[in-house]
Motif scaffolding. Sequence first.
Motif, PDB file in Angstrom:
ATOM      1  N   MET A   1       0.823  -1.186   0.000  1.00 41.85           N
ATOM      2  CA  MET A   1       0.000   0.000   0.000  1.00 41.85           C
ATOM      3  C   MET A   1       0.866   1.248   0.000  1.00 41.85           C
ATOM      4  O   MET A   1       1.962   1.257   0.534  1.00 41.85           O
ATOM      5  CB  MET A   1      -0.869   0.015   1.265  1.00 41.85           C
ATOM      6  CG  MET A   1      -2.321  -0.231   1.003  1.00 41.85           C
ATOM      7  SD  MET A   1      -3.374   0.040   2.439  1.00 41.85           S
ATOM      8  CE  MET A   1      -3.264  -1.550   3.231  1.00 41.85           C
ATOM      9  N   SER A   2       0.318   2.283  -0.577  1.00 43.85           N
ATOM     10  CA  SER A   2       1.030   3.559  -0.598  1.00 43.85           C
ATOM     11  C   SER A   2       1.105   4.143   0.804  1.00 43.85           C
ATOM     12  O   SER A   2       0.282   3.825   1.663  1.00 43.85           O
ATOM     13  CB  SER A   2       0.313   4.551  -1.513  1.00 43.85           C
ATOM     14  OG  SER A   2       0.265   4.068  -2.823  1.00 43.85           O
ATOM     15  N   ASP A   3       2.076   5.003   1.018  1.00 46.34           N
ATOM     16  CA  ASP A   3       2.244   5.623   2.334  1.00 46.34           C
ATOM     17  C   ASP A   3       1.054   6.492   2.713  1.00 46.34           C
ATOM     18  O   ASP A   3       0.636   6.514   3.863  1.00 46.34           O
ATOM     19  CB  ASP A   3       3.521   6.461   2.368  1.00 46.34           C
ATOM     20  CG  ASP A   3       4.757   5.587   2.359  1.00 46.34           C
ATOM     21  OD1 ASP A   3       4.668   4.431   2.807  1.00 46.34           O
ATOM     22  OD2 ASP A   3       5.808   6.070   1.911  1.00 46.34           O
ATOM     23  N   TRP A   4       0.475   7.212   1.752  1.00 46.11           N
ATOM     24  CA  TRP A   4      -0.648   8.096   2.078  1.00 46.11           C
ATOM     25  C   TRP A   4      -1.878   7.297   2.473  1.00 46.11           C
ATOM     26  O   TRP A   4      -2.678   7.772   3.272  1.00 46.11           O
ATOM     27  CB  TRP A   4      -0.948   9.066   0.949  1.00 46.11           C
ATOM     28  CG  TRP A   4      -1.509   8.417  -0.289  1.00 46.11           C
ATOM     29  CD1 TRP A   4      -0.798   7.931  -1.341  1.00 46.11           C
ATOM     30  CD2 TRP A   4      -2.883   8.190  -0.584  1.00 46.11           C
ATOM     31  NE1 TRP A   4      -1.646   7.411  -2.270  1.00 46.11           N
ATOM     32  CE2 TRP A   4      -2.948   7.550  -1.842  1.00 46.11           C
ATOM     33  CE3 TRP A   4      -4.063   8.457   0.077  1.00 46.11           C
ATOM     34  CZ2 TRP A   4      -4.147   7.182  -2.435  1.00 46.11           C
ATOM     35  CZ3 TRP A   4      -5.265   8.084  -0.516  1.00 46.11           C
ATOM     36  CH2 TRP A   4      -5.294   7.467  -1.761  1.00 46.11           C
ATOM     37  N   ILE A   5      -2.034   6.101   1.935  1.00 48.30           N
ATOM     38  CA  ILE A   5      -3.171   5.260   2.310  1.00 48.30           C
ATOM     39  C   ILE A   5      -2.996   4.757   3.737  1.00 48.30           C
ATOM     40  O   ILE A   5      -3.941   4.748   4.517  1.00 48.30           O
ATOM     41  CB  ILE A   5      -3.350   4.089   1.327  1.00 48.30           C
ATOM     42  CG1 ILE A   5      -3.750   4.612  -0.051  1.00 48.30           C
ATOM     43  CG2 ILE A   5      -4.389   3.113   1.838  1.00 48.30           C
ATOM     44  CD1 ILE A   5      -3.825   3.563  -1.121  1.00 48.30           C
ATOM     45  N   LYS A   6      -1.792   4.364   4.102  1.00 48.16           N
ATOM     46  CA  LYS A   6      -1.525   3.899   5.459  1.00 48.16           C
ATOM     47  C   LYS A   6      -1.786   5.004   6.482  1.00 48.16           C
ATOM     48  O   LYS A   6      -2.204   4.725   7.601  1.00 48.16           O
ATOM     49  CB  LYS A   6      -0.086   3.415   5.574  1.00 48.16           C
ATOM     50  CG  LYS A   6       0.173   2.129   4.841  1.00 48.16           C
ATOM     51  CD  LYS A   6       1.612   1.699   4.990  1.00 48.16           C
ATOM     52  CE  LYS A   6       1.888   0.436   4.181  1.00 48.16           C
ATOM     53  NZ  LYS A   6       3.287   0.036   4.252  1.00 48.16           N
ATOM     54  N   ASP A   7      -1.569   6.249   6.104  1.00 45.75           N
ATOM     55  CA  ASP A   7      -1.799   7.373   7.015  1.00 45.75           C
ATOM     56  C   ASP A   7      -3.283   7.612   7.263  1.00 45.75           C
ATOM     57  O   ASP A   7      -3.651   8.263   8.243  1.00 45.75           O
ATOM     58  CB  ASP A   7      -1.177   8.649   6.455  1.00 45.75           C
ATOM     59  CG  ASP A   7       0.341   8.589   6.450  1.00 45.75           C
ATOM     60  OD1 ASP A   7       0.905   7.761   7.203  1.00 45.75           O
ATOM     61  OD2 ASP A   7       0.955   9.360   5.689  1.00 45.75           O
ATOM     62  N   THR A   8      -4.163   7.116   6.391  1.00 52.10           N
ATOM     63  CA  THR A   8      -5.598   7.352   6.548  1.00 52.10           C
ATOM     64  C   THR A   8      -6.323   6.193   7.213  1.00 52.10           C
ATOM     65  O   THR A   8      -7.527   6.280   7.441  1.00 52.10           O
ATOM     66  CB  THR A   8      -6.257   7.608   5.180  1.00 52.10           C
ATOM     67  OG1 THR A   8      -6.083   6.453   4.354  1.00 52.10           O
ATOM     68  CG2 THR A   8      -5.663   8.829   4.503  1.00 52.10           C
TER      69      THR A   8
END
Length: 50
Positions: A1-8
């Motif tokens: 998963m992309s980093d921005w997805i993990k942040d959400t």
Amino acid sequence: MSDWIKDTLYDNGVMKNKQNIKNQQKLEDLEYLQSSRRAFVFLSYKPKNF
């Protein structure tokens, strides 16, 4: 998963939210309740089509 997805997302995969609810079922129930209340208020004003 992309980093921005993990942040959400929380660790269990539930999307982060203002109520800090981490249980998917409780979040779904709350969203349903809130949207149905808003629909009721909207429809109680008897909107007109133009």
